[in-house]
Write a protein that holds these residues in place. Sequence first.
Motif, PDB file in Angstrom:
ATOM      1  N   ARG A 220       0.822  -1.210   0.000  1.00 22.87           N
ATOM      2  CA  ARG A 220       0.000   0.000   0.000  1.00 22.87           C
ATOM      3  C   ARG A 220       0.855   1.259   0.000  1.00 22.87           C
ATOM      4  NH1 ARG A 220      -4.454   1.653   4.663  1.00 22.87           N
ATOM      5  NH2 ARG A 220      -5.153   3.594   3.691  1.00 22.87           N
ATOM      6  N   VAL A 221       1.885   1.295   0.845  1.00 22.98           N
ATOM      7  CA  VAL A 221       2.743   2.477   0.921  1.00 22.98           C
ATOM      8  C   VAL A 221       3.540   2.643  -0.366  1.00 22.98           C
ATOM      9  CG1 VAL A 221       4.658   3.545   2.161  1.00 22.98           C
ATOM     10  CG2 VAL A 221       2.873   2.353   3.431  1.00 22.98           C
ATOM     11  N   TYR A 222       4.032   1.530  -0.917  1.00 23.24           N
ATOM     12  CA  TYR A 222       4.770   1.620  -2.173  1.00 23.24           C
ATOM     13  C   TYR A 222       3.886   2.149  -3.293  1.00 23.24           C
ATOM     14  CZ  TYR A 222       8.019   0.398  -5.894  1.00 23.24           C
ATOM     15  OH  TYR A 222       8.872   0.457  -6.969  1.00 23.24           O
ATOM     16  N   LEU A 223       2.623   1.717  -3.309  1.00 24.60           N
ATOM     17  CA  LEU A 223       1.681   2.218  -4.313  1.00 24.60           C
ATOM     18  C   LEU A 223       1.439   3.711  -4.160  1.00 24.60           C
ATOM     19  CD1 LEU A 223      -1.012  -0.588  -4.632  1.00 24.60           C
ATOM     20  CD2 LEU A 223       0.340   0.386  -6.474  1.00 24.60           C
ATOM     21  N   PHE A 230       4.992   0.749 -10.338  1.00 29.02           N
ATOM     22  CA  PHE A 230       4.305  -0.497 -10.000  1.00 29.02           C
ATOM     23  C   PHE A 230       3.436  -0.982 -11.160  1.00 29.02           C
ATOM     24  CE2 PHE A 230       0.600  -2.741  -8.264  1.00 29.02           C
ATOM     25  CZ  PHE A 230       1.221  -3.740  -7.537  1.00 29.02           C
ATOM     26  N   PHE A 231       2.592  -0.090 -11.684  1.00 29.82           N
ATOM     27  CA  PHE A 231       1.675  -0.496 -12.745  1.00 29.82           C
ATOM     28  C   PHE A 231       2.406  -0.736 -14.069  1.00 29.82           C
ATOM     29  CE2 PHE A 231      -1.524   1.483  -9.914  1.00 29.82           C
ATOM     30  CZ  PHE A 231      -2.395   0.392  -9.821  1.00 29.82           C
ATOM     31  N   LEU A 232       3.474   0.012 -14.341  1.00 32.32           N
ATOM     32  CA  LEU A 232       4.242  -0.244 -15.548  1.00 32.32           C
ATOM     33  C   LEU A 232       4.968  -1.593 -15.473  1.00 32.32           C
ATOM     34  CD1 LEU A 232       5.790   3.192 -16.579  1.00 32.32           C
ATOM     35  CD2 LEU A 232       3.810   2.016 -17.542  1.00 32.32           C
ATOM     36  N   SER A 233       5.366  -1.995 -14.274  1.00 32.52           N
ATOM     37  CA  SER A 233       5.979  -3.315 -14.117  1.00 32.52           C
ATOM     38  C   SER A 233       4.982  -4.418 -14.445  1.00 32.52           C
ATOM     39  CB  SER A 233       6.512  -3.480 -12.691  1.00 32.52           C
ATOM     40  OG  SER A 233       7.506  -2.522 -12.399  1.00 32.52           O
ATOM     41  N   LEU A 234       3.746  -4.252 -13.947  1.00 31.32           N
ATOM     42  CA  LEU A 234       2.700  -5.229 -14.277  1.00 31.32           C
ATOM     43  C   LEU A 234       2.389  -5.211 -15.771  1.00 31.32           C
ATOM     44  CD1 LEU A 234       0.199  -4.754 -11.308  1.00 31.32           C
ATOM     45  CD2 LEU A 234       1.825  -6.622 -11.651  1.00 31.32           C
ATOM     46  N   ALA A 276      -2.411  -5.290 -20.411  1.00 33.83           N
ATOM     47  CA  ALA A 276      -1.213  -4.458 -20.284  1.00 33.83           C
ATOM     48  C   ALA A 276      -1.546  -2.987 -20.523  1.00 33.83           C
ATOM     49  CB  ALA A 276      -0.140  -4.927 -21.256  1.00 33.83           C
ATOM     50  N   ALA A 277      -2.390  -2.718 -21.526  1.00 31.55           N
ATOM     51  CA  ALA A 277      -2.785  -1.336 -21.816  1.00 31.55           C
ATOM     52  C   ALA A 277      -3.572  -0.742 -20.658  1.00 31.55           C
ATOM     53  CB  ALA A 277      -3.611  -1.292 -23.094  1.00 31.55           C
ATOM     54  N   LEU A 278      -4.414  -1.554 -20.015  1.00 31.03           N
ATOM     55  CA  LEU A 278      -5.177  -1.078 -18.855  1.00 31.03           C
ATOM     56  C   LEU A 278      -4.251  -0.727 -17.689  1.00 31.03           C
ATOM     57  CD1 LEU A 278      -8.247  -3.511 -18.858  1.00 31.03           C
ATOM     58  CD2 LEU A 278      -8.265  -1.055 -19.337  1.00 31.03           C
ATOM     59  N   PHE A 279      -3.224  -1.544 -17.481  1.00 32.36           N
ATOM     60  CA  PHE A 279      -2.270  -1.260 -16.410  1.00 32.36           C
ATOM     61  C   PHE A 279      -1.508   0.039 -16.692  1.00 32.36           C
ATOM     62  CE2 PHE A 279      -2.277  -5.864 -15.002  1.00 32.36           C
ATOM     63  CZ  PHE A 279      -2.815  -5.586 -13.753  1.00 32.36           C
ATOM     64  N   GLY A 283      -1.599   3.224 -14.308  1.00 32.57           N
ATOM     65  CA  GLY A 283      -0.364   3.829 -13.817  1.00 32.57           C
ATOM     66  C   GLY A 283      -0.333   5.320 -14.031  1.00 32.57           C
ATOM     67  N   VAL A 284      -0.772   5.778 -15.197  1.00 37.20           N
ATOM     68  CA  VAL A 284      -0.791   7.214 -15.493  1.00 37.20           C
ATOM     69  C   VAL A 284      -1.758   7.939 -14.558  1.00 37.20           C
ATOM     70  CG1 VAL A 284      -1.382   8.936 -17.228  1.00 37.20           C
ATOM     71  CG2 VAL A 284      -0.088   6.904 -17.885  1.00 37.20           C
ATOM     72  N   LEU A 285      -2.960   7.365 -14.382  1.00 40.48           N
ATOM     73  CA  LEU A 285      -3.950   7.987 -13.496  1.00 40.48           C
ATOM     74  C   LEU A 285      -3.460   8.010 -12.048  1.00 40.48           C
ATOM     75  CD1 LEU A 285      -7.253   6.438 -14.926  1.00 40.48           C
ATOM     76  CD2 LEU A 285      -6.450   8.796 -15.177  1.00 40.48           C
TER      77      LEU A 285
END
Length: 320
Positions: A220-223, A230-234, A276-279, A283-285
């Motif tokens: 949670r803290v990392y997010l 985080f989201f780009l890694s996923l 992947a596009a959703l992640f 990530g941007v949001l």
Amino acid sequence: MKLVIQIPCLNEEATLPVTLGDLPRELPGFESIEVLVIDDGSTDRTSEVAHALGVERVVRFSRRRGLARVFDAGLRESLAMGADVIVNTDADNQYVGADIARLVEPILAHRADMVVGTRPIDSIEHFSMLQRLGSGVVRALSAADVPDATSGFRAYSREAALRLTVVTGFTYTLETLIQASHKNIVIAHVPIRVNGKLRESRLFRGTGAYVTRSLGTMIRVYLLYRPLRFFLSLAALFGAGALALFVRFLVVFFTTKGPSGHVQSLVVSAALSMIAALFVALGVLADLTAMNRRLLEEILVNTRLQRLGTGRTDNGRDGR
């Protein structure tokens, strides 16, 4: 300069006298040392015992709020008391009071704003492999080289305390390390000693519960502070899977005569590509939200400075 030693308490009437008796009354570099006890809704005589032993300030909550909330309340109260340096210690006398001098030295020397006391891990029988593993995970997430991430024996400069805000409800030890590293607060660690165990830990009921809640806190803290990464890694993980399946489909399509029968690879590849596009979009949001949160944190720090009166410069003088 003033040092405030804060002690979060929950039903500590038996151990608090031992802890208070072990604290130093004076230290080089400080004109005064005050003790703050934060009573987390104790059902015993913890507050009364603290008052009877001459504690300068006792804050008592009518119901239990949890260690993380109590720690954060202690930071705010310590700042209101005019603390230049804040030391947090446990009420069960786990840590040696004389080591406070060692703990605050990097702050007094302007080498760090946050100092963690590192226990002799290898010689502590009840220090489990899971706690060592947790410290390693925190080091990876925070880029802070602290061997004992779960140690509650810590010192904070006034500047660090102003900038830290505990947002989770389980434990502050992991969160404040990750948060401090992402806020460019200089972190140091020093070796400390420990006393014999007076009671069992009340923070968690079992190893499974501790691991689950600690992992949840770290994620949670990392997010909060690295959402885009985080989201780009996923997204990269799912994108790699999509690319591998698409390449497999092309190889089979051009090397096999007639219908290949591997259209399912193309379908799954397309599905993974969409995920992947959703992640990436998430990530941007999330990164935009994190930018707004950083602006709000700056406003919060300025509000605290206005409420407390004056800030402090690095040399300890009033920043007016």
